[in-house]
Design a protein around this motif. Structure first.
Motif, PDB file in Angstrom:
ATOM      1  N   ASP A   1       0.831  -1.198   0.000  1.00  0.00           N
ATOM      2  CA  ASP A   1       0.000   0.000   0.000  1.00  0.00           C
ATOM      3  C   ASP A   1       0.866   1.249   0.000  1.00  0.00           C
ATOM      4  OD1 ASP A   1      -2.268  -1.472   0.013  1.00  0.00           O
ATOM      5  OD2 ASP A   1      -2.583  -1.357   2.188  1.00  0.00           O
TER       6      ASP A   1
ATOM      7  N   TYR B   1      -6.823   5.361   4.060  1.00  0.00           N
ATOM      8  CA  TYR B   1      -6.393   5.354   2.660  1.00  0.00           C
ATOM      9  C   TYR B   1      -5.250   6.336   2.441  1.00  0.00           C
ATOM     10  CZ  TYR B   1      -6.734   5.259  -2.436  1.00  0.00           C
ATOM     11  OH  TYR B   1      -6.458   5.108  -3.774  1.00  0.00           O
TER      12      TYR B   1
ATOM     13  N   LYS C   1      -4.222   0.888   2.890  1.00  0.00           N
ATOM     14  CA  LYS C   1      -5.477   0.752   2.156  1.00  0.00           C
ATOM     15  C   LYS C   1      -6.315  -0.421   2.644  1.00  0.00           C
ATOM     16  CE  LYS C   1      -3.604   2.833  -2.063  1.00  0.00           C
ATOM     17  NZ  LYS C   1      -3.337   2.651  -3.507  1.00  0.00           N
TER      18      LYS C   1
ATOM     19  N   GLN D   1     -11.769   6.576  -1.534  1.00  0.00           N
ATOM     20  CA  GLN D   1     -10.828   6.336  -2.623  1.00  0.00           C
ATOM     21  C   GLN D   1     -10.992   7.343  -3.760  1.00  0.00           C
ATOM     22  OE1 GLN D   1     -10.569   1.994  -3.614  1.00  0.00           O
ATOM     23  NE2 GLN D   1     -12.199   1.809  -2.103  1.00  0.00           N
TER      24      GLN D   1
ATOM     25  N   CYS E   1      -8.785  -1.893  -2.009  1.00  0.00           N
ATOM     26  CA  CYS E   1      -8.941  -1.652  -0.570  1.00  0.00           C
ATOM     27  C   CYS E   1      -9.739  -2.763   0.121  1.00  0.00           C
ATOM     28  CB  CYS E   1      -9.624  -0.308  -0.322  1.00  0.00           C
ATOM     29  SG  CYS E   1      -8.632   1.118  -0.781  1.00  0.00           S
TER      30      CYS E   1
END
Length: 667
Positions: free
Chosen positions: A67, A285, A290, A362, A424
């Motif tokens: 991530d 995020y 994530k 996101q 995610c």
């Protein structure tokens, strides 16, 4: 050249301490700001730190590294103009002011790109970057008038040349007029790193200004897709009300009582609790973890499903309670039937609220819109099929709504699975059943605030039921119509809060004041537009919902009161959005509660019962309450110290910086 990563440079007010007004350049002494509203950030850090510590297995560690590596080189800390429409996930749907936002989310890569484009626009407007397209230098009257009215360029509005002054005649002047087609030199746009540095330098030098044309264009770009989304979302309720209205007056009254009860006991608490995901998912995020986005969404969904068990029991046995609220037993019985059928849709309601935050964090703001573009027409088709073709009558409308409520999250899942957002999601995990305490602590304030605001509408609905079935049926029409109209100024308020917050965060207080003025004028225009529609179509609108002459007659009279309310409703929404943008959302919340419970409710009940104005009295009180809300908030903004807001925003953003690895890494 200044390094933008060194942090924002101190900005000094050109007025040397003079307080600037949103509404006028000549203002009295300003009211002092209350202490900063910083309570939620430590809880967010605690939640994310615990989750990171618990997800420290080899597989999860690899996921975290992946991530972090997948983060774009967009330098999110510099993305000060990114669009964060927190409110898109919990559109209210009723004529009330939305709950305040939580912490400022960490920008995701899509928002970083949006922020970069916004910075480029302001730099081009101020002639710090070359123009995007070659610019014609025509000098005729109409071209100069066009530039004066619509150009976003600063130089077109500072010391502009006289519009009606004839251009000097030279050897190259065309005989038939029109001016010479000269163009400005257009150079390639610099790379992102250079743009960030130029923007920071321009801010430090107080060289960034904006125009009402630029801010109008920006607010329209932000608000337009939200308006579509909100109207599509509320159309699910509209479809049921329109269908039930064709069945009769009693059914129309019952659907109002049922949907309002469902909102107060379930939908509003679910929306309020899930607002904490606006912060949790976005921070997870943005910090590079994530996989925690899906974990937060799972945890909230399970919590909401568990809370829905006692609510479902309450709905199943709601008939005695509803019978005590309204005198007509048939209305209460049908409303209880509607609630029993809606129990089937409860899981979908919870899943949709969590799912919207999952995709929104996101930057996938259109995912919900795409789901609604399919779900809304399906809802109308199911209403027609179940109510009229299958002869399920009143229960058919409830069935259509329940199916749609479960369909929407499934469509959102399909979007994530086949289009975008699956990065995610690591699948279902038992970790979703841990670390609930801090999340509940973070979610409760949001639920309490929005529940307190909506409870007034339930009280007014119960009061309308005391005047008879026809009055309650007319109340159903009026609530639906005013809720639909509110879905125009409310998205505008979300766009305004985002733009103002970003400009304040970037130390552009002058630009934020311009945005605030534009938003207030836009809110007033929207309110006048809604007022005009209500007045001109005061009989046509009720007949869309029912053919009962008694109900139409009542709604026709009261809708004129609702028409006046549109102006205050829009101004209150926009002013609250500005307060949210400058970090003063608590002021709006207090003003809202004061106006509803100490102004609107007493006036509504006294005029409705003591003066026997009935439904007109109820809406008169609500209108006066909104007038007080908008007056209080505009007065506060009139006396606002915007330079102080810049300083407090800087402190607030520092306190909300959960992306710092030292704070997020487990001990």
């Amino acid at each position: 050249m200044a390094d933008s990563r060194s942090g924002p440079q101190p900005i000094h007010s050109r007025s040397q301490g003079r307080r600037q007004s949103v509404l006028s350049e000549f203002i009295p002494e300003s009211l002092p700001y209350p202490p900063s509203f910083l309570a939620t950030s430590p809880i967010v850090r605690e939640i994310l730190a615990r989750d990171i510590a618990e997800c420290s297995s080899d597989d999860d560690s690899q996921t975290q590294v992946s991530d972090a590596e997948s983060q774009t080189d967009g330098r999110p800390e510099d993305a000060k103009l990114a669009f964060h429409p927190n409110g898109v996930a919990y559109g209210s749907g009723y004529s009330t002011i939305a709950i305040q936002g939580l912490d400022r989310p960490v920008p995701n890569p899509r928002e970083v790109e949006d922020s970069l484009q916004a910075e480029i626009s302001l730099l081009r407007d101020n002639a710090i970057l070359p123009p995007k397209h070659p610019r014609s230098q025509r000098n005729n009257v109409f071209w100069r008038l066009y530039r004066r009215l619509f150009s976003t360029k600063i130089k077109d509005h500072e010391d502009p040349e006289p519009i009606f002054q004839d251009a000097p005649v030279v050897e190259t002047t065309p005989l038939l007029g029109g001016g010479t087609p000269e163009v400005d030199e257009t150079l390639p746009t610099p790379p992102a790193e250079e743009i960030y540095e130029r923007f920071e330098e321009a801010v430090a030098a107080q060289a960034i200004k904006t125009t009402w044309q630029r801010e109008t264009k920006t607010l329209v770009q932000y608000a337009a897709p939200l308006i579509v989304t909100f109207l599509l979302h509320y159309s699910v309720t509209i479809g049921s009300v329109l269908t039930v209205g064709r069945l009769g007056m009693v059914e129309l009254a019952a659907v109002n009582l049922a949907t309002m009860t469902a909102s107060i006991t379930c939908y509003v608490p679910v929306q309020g609790l899930s607002t904490c995901l606006d912060t949790l998912c976005a921070q997870a995020y943005g910090s590079g973890h994530k996989h925690l986005v899906g974990l937060q969404a799972q945890r909230m969904t399970w919590l909401l499903w568990i809370l829905m068990v006692p609510i479902a029991v309450l709905w199943w046995f709601s008939e005695p309670i509803l019978s005590a609220m309204v005198p007509d037993q048939e209305t209460a019985s049908l409303a209880a039937l509607f609630l029993r059928v809606l129990i089937v849709g409860m899981p979908g309601v919870a899943a949709l609220e969590s799912g919207k935050r999952f995709v929104q964090s996101q930057g996938l703001f259109h995912a919900t819109t795409y789901a609604l573009l399919i779900g809304a027409p399906v809802s109308f088709a199911l209403n027609y099929l179940f109510v009229f073709k299958f002869d399920w009558h009143f229960a058919g409308a409830a069935t259509a709504m329940a199916i749609t409520q479960n369909l929407l999250p499934l469509l959102l899942v399909a979007y994530v699975r086949f289009l975008d957002g699956s990065q995610c999601w690591n699948g279902l995990t038992r970790k979703a059943f841990s670390n609930w305490g801090p999340m509940i602590k973070l979610a409760l304030p949001g639920m309490i605030m929005i529940e307190a605001q909506f409870s007034v509408l339930e009280i007014l609905t119960i009061a309308a039921g005391q005047f008879g079935t026809a009055q309650l049926a007319a109340q159903s029409v009026l609530v639906t119509v005013t809720s639909t109209s509110f879905n125009i100024p409310f998205p505008l308020a979300i766009a305004t809060s985002t733009r103002v917050a970003n400009l304040i965060g970037a130390h552009l207080s002058d630009a934020a004041r311009v945005t605030a003025r534009v938003a207030i004028v836009a809110g007033f225009i929207v309110g006048c537009f809604n007022l005009t529609v209500f007045v001109v179509l005061n009989e046509t609108i009720p007949r869309i919902f029912t053919e009962d002459d008694e109900v139409v007659g009542i709604a026709k009279r009261v809708i004129l009161v609702c028409a006046l309310m549109q102006i205050f409703d829009a101004l209150a929404a926009v002013s609250h959005g500005i307060l949210r943008g400058v970090g003063r959302q608590a002021i709006g919340g207090y003003a809202n509660l004061f106006s509803y419970y100490l102004v609107a409710l007493p006036i509504s009940l006294s005029t409705a019962f003591a003066l026997d104005w009935k439904l007109s009295g109820l809406w008169t009180g609500l209108t006066m309450g909104l007038a007080v809300v908008s007056a209080l908030e505009l007065l506060y903004l009139y006396n606002a110290d915007w330079e102080s807001a810049v300083a407090q925003a800087e402190e607030r953003m520092k306190s909300e910086d959960v992306s710092n690895e030292a704070k997020l890494s487990p001990a």
